[in-house]
Design a protein around this motif. Structure first.
Motif, mmCIF file in Angstrom:
data_model
loop_
_atom_site.group_PDB
_atom_site.id
_atom_site.type_symbol
_atom_site.label_atom_id
_atom_site.label_comp_id
_atom_site.label_asym_id
_atom_site.label_seq_id
_atom_site.Cartn_x
_atom_site.Cartn_y
_atom_site.Cartn_z
ATOM 1 N N GLU A 35 0.830 -1.205 0.000
ATOM 2 C CA GLU A 35 0.000 0.000 0.000
ATOM 3 C C GLU A 35 0.868 1.261 0.000
ATOM 4 O O GLU A 35 0.620 2.196 -0.756
ATOM 5 N N LEU A 38 2.486 1.713 -3.501
ATOM 6 C CA LEU A 38 1.580 2.248 -4.518
ATOM 7 C C LEU A 38 1.313 3.731 -4.297
ATOM 8 O O LEU A 38 1.259 4.509 -5.258
ATOM 9 N N ILE A 58 -1.209 -6.016 0.590
ATOM 10 C CA ILE A 58 -0.937 -6.219 -0.835
ATOM 11 C C ILE A 58 0.484 -6.763 -1.003
ATOM 12 O O ILE A 58 1.453 -6.128 -0.597
ATOM 13 N N GLU A 62 0.963 -8.529 -6.535
ATOM 14 C CA GLU A 62 -0.164 -7.633 -6.808
ATOM 15 C C GLU A 62 0.325 -6.215 -7.099
ATOM 16 O O GLU A 62 -0.229 -5.532 -7.969
ATOM 17 N N VAL A 63 1.348 -5.762 -6.393
ATOM 18 C CA VAL A 63 1.922 -4.443 -6.694
ATOM 19 C C VAL A 63 2.393 -4.422 -8.147
ATOM 20 O O VAL A 63 2.103 -3.476 -8.888
ATOM 21 N N ARG A 65 1.402 -6.303 -10.695
ATOM 22 C CA ARG A 65 0.262 -6.355 -11.614
ATOM 23 C C ARG A 65 -0.396 -4.981 -11.746
ATOM 24 O O ARG A 65 -0.736 -4.545 -12.848
ATOM 25 N N ARG A 66 -0.576 -4.293 -10.623
ATOM 26 C CA ARG A 66 -1.214 -2.973 -10.666
ATOM 27 C C ARG A 66 -0.360 -1.970 -11.436
ATOM 28 O O ARG A 66 -0.886 -1.141 -12.178
ATOM 29 N N ILE A 67 0.932 -2.037 -11.258
ATOM 30 C CA ILE A 67 1.829 -1.143 -11.994
ATOM 31 C C ILE A 67 1.747 -1.436 -13.487
ATOM 32 O O ILE A 67 1.646 -0.523 -14.308
ATOM 33 N N GLU A 69 -0.619 -2.649 -15.171
ATOM 34 C CA GLU A 69 -1.927 -2.284 -15.729
ATOM 35 C C GLU A 69 -2.051 -0.788 -15.986
ATOM 36 O O GLU A 69 -2.975 -0.352 -16.669
ATOM 37 N N ASP A 70 -1.140 0.009 -15.454
ATOM 38 C CA ASP A 70 -1.207 1.464 -15.569
ATOM 39 C C ASP A 70 -0.302 1.943 -16.707
ATOM 40 O O ASP A 70 0.918 1.916 -16.575
#
Length: 119
Positions: A35, A38, A58, A62-63, A65-67, A69-70
């Protein structure tokens, strides 16, 4: 000099990595959870992320994957520095390189330079 965000829930690990990278002239920021990482990336994206897998909340996968996706973070390089042995999951999540804490810590500055030079 590039800015590196080091993310690990162990303050001992972040302190060691920070000291090691600062010896080579890198600017190092720290986060101690997914968290926090991010939020730090959203506030001021670093040039490279050194990331652990196993963290409360998190996790490192997952960190990543989120990066990934951006689209605004397309050029953010990620090195996973972990005790986990699941390299496949790390690369599937989107890391650029994978290092084992117990074996590769001394090689970290060299790998950071190589990953930052990737096109």
């Amino acid at each position: 000099m590039p800015t590196i965000l080091v993310v690990d829930d162990s303050r001992l690990v972040t302190d060691i990595v920070k000291m090691r990278l600062e010896m080579y002239g890198y600017t190092v920021r720290l986060a101690h959870s997914g968290e926090e990482a991010l939020a730090a990336i959203a506030a001021e994206p670093p040039d490279l992320l050194v990331l652990d897998v196993q963290m409360p909340g998190i996790d490192g996968y997952e960190v990543c994957r989120r990066i990934r996706e951006d689209p605004a973070l397309d050029d953010l390089r990620i090195i996973m520095l972990t005790s986990s042995d699941d390299k496949r999951a790390a690369f599937e999540a989107g890391v650029d390189d994978y290092l084992n804490k117990d074996i590769d810590l001394l090689n970290l500055p060299n790998r950071v330079r190589l990953v930052l030079d990737m096109e």
